[in-house]
Motif scaffolding. Structure first.
Motif, PDB file in Angstrom:
ATOM      1  N   GLY A 152       0.899  -1.234  -0.269  1.00  0.00           N
ATOM      2  CA  GLY A 152       0.500  -0.097  -0.086  1.00  0.00           C
ATOM      3  C   GLY A 152       0.910   1.357  -0.032  1.00  0.00           C
ATOM      4  O   GLY A 152       0.342   2.162  -0.612  1.00  0.00           O
ATOM      5  N   ILE A 153       2.148   1.443   1.053  1.00  0.00           N
ATOM      6  CA  ILE A 153       2.863   1.915   0.903  1.00  0.00           C
ATOM      7  C   ILE A 153       3.390   2.913  -0.884  1.00  0.00           C
ATOM      8  O   ILE A 153       3.802   3.736  -1.192  1.00  0.00           O
ATOM      9  CB  ILE A 153       4.096   2.230   2.345  1.00  0.00           C
ATOM     10  N   LEU A 210       2.295   6.538  -7.266  1.00  0.00           N
ATOM     11  CA  LEU A 210       0.839   7.216  -7.184  1.00  0.00           C
ATOM     12  C   LEU A 210       1.740   8.742  -7.512  1.00  0.00           C
ATOM     13  O   LEU A 210       1.075  10.157  -7.636  1.00  0.00           O
ATOM     14  CB  LEU A 210      -0.584   7.165  -6.757  1.00  0.00           C
ATOM     15  N   GLY A 211       2.179   9.219  -5.803  1.00  0.00           N
ATOM     16  CA  GLY A 211       2.248  10.844  -5.540  1.00  0.00           C
ATOM     17  C   GLY A 211       3.487  10.950  -6.197  1.00  0.00           C
ATOM     18  O   GLY A 211       3.809  12.809  -6.911  1.00  0.00           O
ATOM     19  N   LEU A 226       0.657   4.426  -2.882  1.00  0.00           N
ATOM     20  CA  LEU A 226       0.149   5.725  -2.833  1.00  0.00           C
ATOM     21  C   LEU A 226       2.609   6.081  -2.912  1.00  0.00           C
ATOM     22  O   LEU A 226       1.148   7.429  -3.843  1.00  0.00           O
ATOM     23  CB  LEU A 226       0.096   5.590  -1.435  1.00  0.00           C
ATOM     24  N   ALA A 227       2.871   5.707  -2.499  1.00  0.00           N
ATOM     25  CA  ALA A 227       4.445   6.655  -3.568  1.00  0.00           C
ATOM     26  C   ALA A 227       4.932   6.771  -4.476  1.00  0.00           C
ATOM     27  O   ALA A 227       4.963   7.698  -5.514  1.00  0.00           O
ATOM     28  CB  ALA A 227       5.021   5.711  -2.231  1.00  0.00           C
TER      29      ALA A 227
END
Length: 198
Positions: A132-133, A139-140, A136-137
């Motif tokens: 998940g991290i 995508l960010g 998100l990273a």
């Protein structure tokens, strides 16, 4: 024997393309440097030779622009911002990249552990906090890279528009500034063309 001649042709084409790109980059650097140097010298600016020094020329381009006026605000030193935005973007991108690689490493360790204790399902291997991290990273990182590039290109268009506005009529300044973002060599050639205008 036949395969090696095919590889040599591909390598020759690759080197030819690299040579053309290198010559175009050098021509762009020289033309824009001459144009900015002449514009700065005619306006009586200090240190016009900065137009030929890497990184300093970006700052000097902002100095050629002068203060950028928005509706109720004013950016006094756009040259500083033209330098700071890519540096800050690189630092933040580096942080996101470290997070992504840490997530990849965490998943590799988990997969190796799950492979050793093979009673977990395939879905269990890629679920959890690390994935998940990492997602998100990634995508960010993608969104931040797009946003930083958009801000930098917008600021470059605004700076160039204000410089061109002194030497062209009407909306041509906007047209030339926007074309400089999308057409290779356009900004350099246009700086070279307007260098002798009053």
């Amino acid at each position: 024997m036949h395969e090696s001649s095919g590889l040599a042709i591909v390598l020759l084409i690759y080197l030819l393309v690299l040579g053309v790109i290198g010559i175009a980059a050098l021509a762009s650097y020289i033309l824009q440097g001459i144009g900015m140097y002449t514009l700065g010298k005619k306006r009586g600016m200090r240190y016009p030779w900065l137009a030929f020094i890497p990184y300093a020329r970006v700052y000097y381009q902002g100095e050629l622009c002068g203060p950028l006026a928005f509706k109720e605000r004013q950016m006094d030193n756009p040259g500083i911002w033209l330098l700071v935005i890519p540096i800050a973007s690189g630092v933040i991108t580096g942080i996101f990249t470290v997070i992504v690689w840490a997530g990849v490493l965490a998943n590799v360790v988990r997969v190796a552990d799950y492979a050793y204790n093979s009673y977990y399902t395939f879905y269990d291997m890629f679920s959890g906090f690390g994935s998940g991290i990492m997602l998100l990273a990634v995508l960010g990182l993608s969104l931040f890279t797009l946003a930083a590039a958009a801000v930098q290109k917008t600021l470059t268009v605004l700076v160039n528009r204000q410089i061109y506005k002194r030497y062209t009529d009407g909306n041509y300044a906007v047209t030339h500034a926007v074309l400089g973002i999308f057409v290779p060599l356009y900004t350099a050639i246009y700086f070279f063309i307007i260098r002798n205008r009053e």
